[in-house]
Write an enzyme that holds these catalytic residues in place. Structure first.
Site, short mmCIF file in Angstrom:
data_model
loop_
_atom_site.label_atom_id
_atom_site.label_comp_id
_atom_site.label_asym_id
_atom_site.label_seq_id
_atom_site.Cartn_x
_atom_site.Cartn_y
_atom_site.Cartn_z
N ASP A 171 -2.87 2.27 -6.28
CA ASP A 171 -1.74 2.33 -5.34
C ASP A 171 -1.74 1.19 -4.32
OD1 ASP A 171 -3.99 3.14 -3.96
OD2 ASP A 171 -2.98 4.74 -2.85
N GLU A 172 -2.36 0.08 -4.68
CA GLU A 172 -2.50 -1.00 -3.69
C GLU A 172 -2.63 -2.34 -4.41
OE1 GLU A 172 -5.70 -2.02 -0.09
OE2 GLU A 172 -6.09 -0.41 -1.53
N ASP A 214 0.85 -1.19 0.00
CA ASP A 214 0.00 0.00 0.00
C ASP A 214 0.89 1.24 0.00
OD1 ASP A 214 -2.20 1.60 0.11
OD2 ASP A 214 -2.72 1.17 2.19
N MET A 215 0.79 2.04 -1.05
CA MET A 215 1.58 3.26 -1.12
C MET A 215 1.15 4.22 -0.03
SD MET A 215 3.66 2.66 -3.54
CE MET A 215 4.41 4.29 -3.58
#
Length: 348
Positions: free
Chosen positions: A103-104, A9-10
């Site tokens: 982003d995940e 996860d960013m």
């Protein structure tokens, strides 16, 4: 052999990209989203979160909580470009990747060249830091539920491992809102019964959970005992296609709302045509001025795809809906898909 699952996860992704592109923003409360008064926060830096700002918060409220915040418009093309570079690094680690968003993602590294989840996590973090100047948080465990739970454990820029030996003790203090399968209403219902943590939930019999949560009760019962047999799915079928918009001014004028419905029907129909799919469930979504969301769905006994067909169903739903207060958002979507197959006629 236990599986090795990573949930990557960013950290504050949109805001982090903006700060990377403009280093003068570092250490400041950066808030990305619709910059108008009717916009919504997409994400924000950790400095902004200290003031109570969070994603999905109306921008006008974010400005009240964080008046010194730096509000920036969404640059989706830039985030998508960055995301593609990050996912290329993921693919160097394993081909078994399940994207959850821009982003995940889940990664199954059980049969990869990395012998441990920690080594794979450090490799990913170093590559992303060196090549893109960004940080991310990674959860490592033997199933998806625990990996996702672990990635949020020590954000930002963290690594957390949850092993079988830690279960169930490590889960006991966690609020039930963190448990997969428990939505807002279910959490409120359980809270009203005096159930606030996993430890409280753990005491409830399986039959009782099934009685109040249905089939999801059985899932929840297993999850808090560390059981989750879901695979990392490399292909995620799109479940719906839709469009929605926050209105410039609140309204309850259905003629005005139908103009938006017509526009959305055209866009959705175009997407369906480009993907050669049909759908038969149309959903109308609207949000009132006090941010209360409503959805209404209609499932047909036949499939549709054209702008005209979608509009007629959505129009009928909107006209039949009793709207007693002004709306701030309107949208439609279509689901329950099947692929179109064009058969070529044989000459003989």
């Amino acid at each position: 052999m236990d599986r090795i699952i990573l949930h990557v996860d960013m950290d504050a992704f949109f805001a982090s990209v903006e700060i990377k592109d403009n280093p003068s923003l570092k250490g400041k409360p950066v808030i990305v989203g619709g910059i108008g008064e009717r916009g919504v926060v997409s994400t924000c830096s950790y400095e902004a979160r200290k003031y109570g700002v969070h994603s999905a918060m109306p921008v006008f409220l974010a400005r009240k909580k964080c008046p010194m915040g730096i509000f920036l418009p969404v640059r989706y093309f830039r985030y998508k470009e960055t995301s593609e570079r990050i996912f290329r690094i993921f693919r160097e680690v394993t081909p078994i990747i399940e994207p959850l968003s821009i982003d995940e993602a889940f990664l199954d590294i059980t049969d990869s060249r990395f012998k441990t989840g920690e080594k794979a996590a450090l490799y990913i973090k170093e590559r992303v830091r060196r090549e893109l100047g960004l940080t991310l948080s990674i959860g490592i465990s033997y199933n998806k539920f625990l990996a996702k739970l672990a990635s949020d454990w020590n954000k930002p820029n963290g690594i957390m491992v949850i092993t079988k030996a830690m279960i169930p003790d490590i889960l006991m203090p966690i609020p039930i809102s963190k448990v997969f399968g428990l939505g807002k209403k279910s959490v409120e219902r359980l809270n009203n019964m005096g159930v606030f943590t996993v430890e409280d939930l753990y005491e409830l019999p399986k039959d009782f959970l099934q009685g109040i949560l249905g089939k999801m009760g059985l899932v929840v019962y297993d999850r808090i005992r560390g059981i989750d047999n879901r695979d990392v799915e490399t292909f995620r079928e799109r479940k719906s296609v839709g469009k929605e918009r926050t209105l410039k001014e609140n309204t309850m004028d259905k003629d005005e709302l139908l103009i938006y419905i017509k526009e959305f029907s055209k866009e959705v129909g175009s997407i369906l045509a480009s993907k050669n799919i049909l759908g038969k469930t149309v959903t109308l979504k609207y949000k009132t001025g006090d941010f209360e969301s409503h959805t209404r769905s209609k499932t047909l006994n036949y499939y549709i795809s054209t702008e005209e067909e979608i509009y007629e169903v959505a129009k009928e739903m909107l006209i039949g809906e009793e709207i007693n207060e002004e709306l701030r958002l309107i949208g439609i979507s279509i689901s329950s898909f099947k692929e179109t197959r064009i058969e070529q006629l044989k000459l003989f």
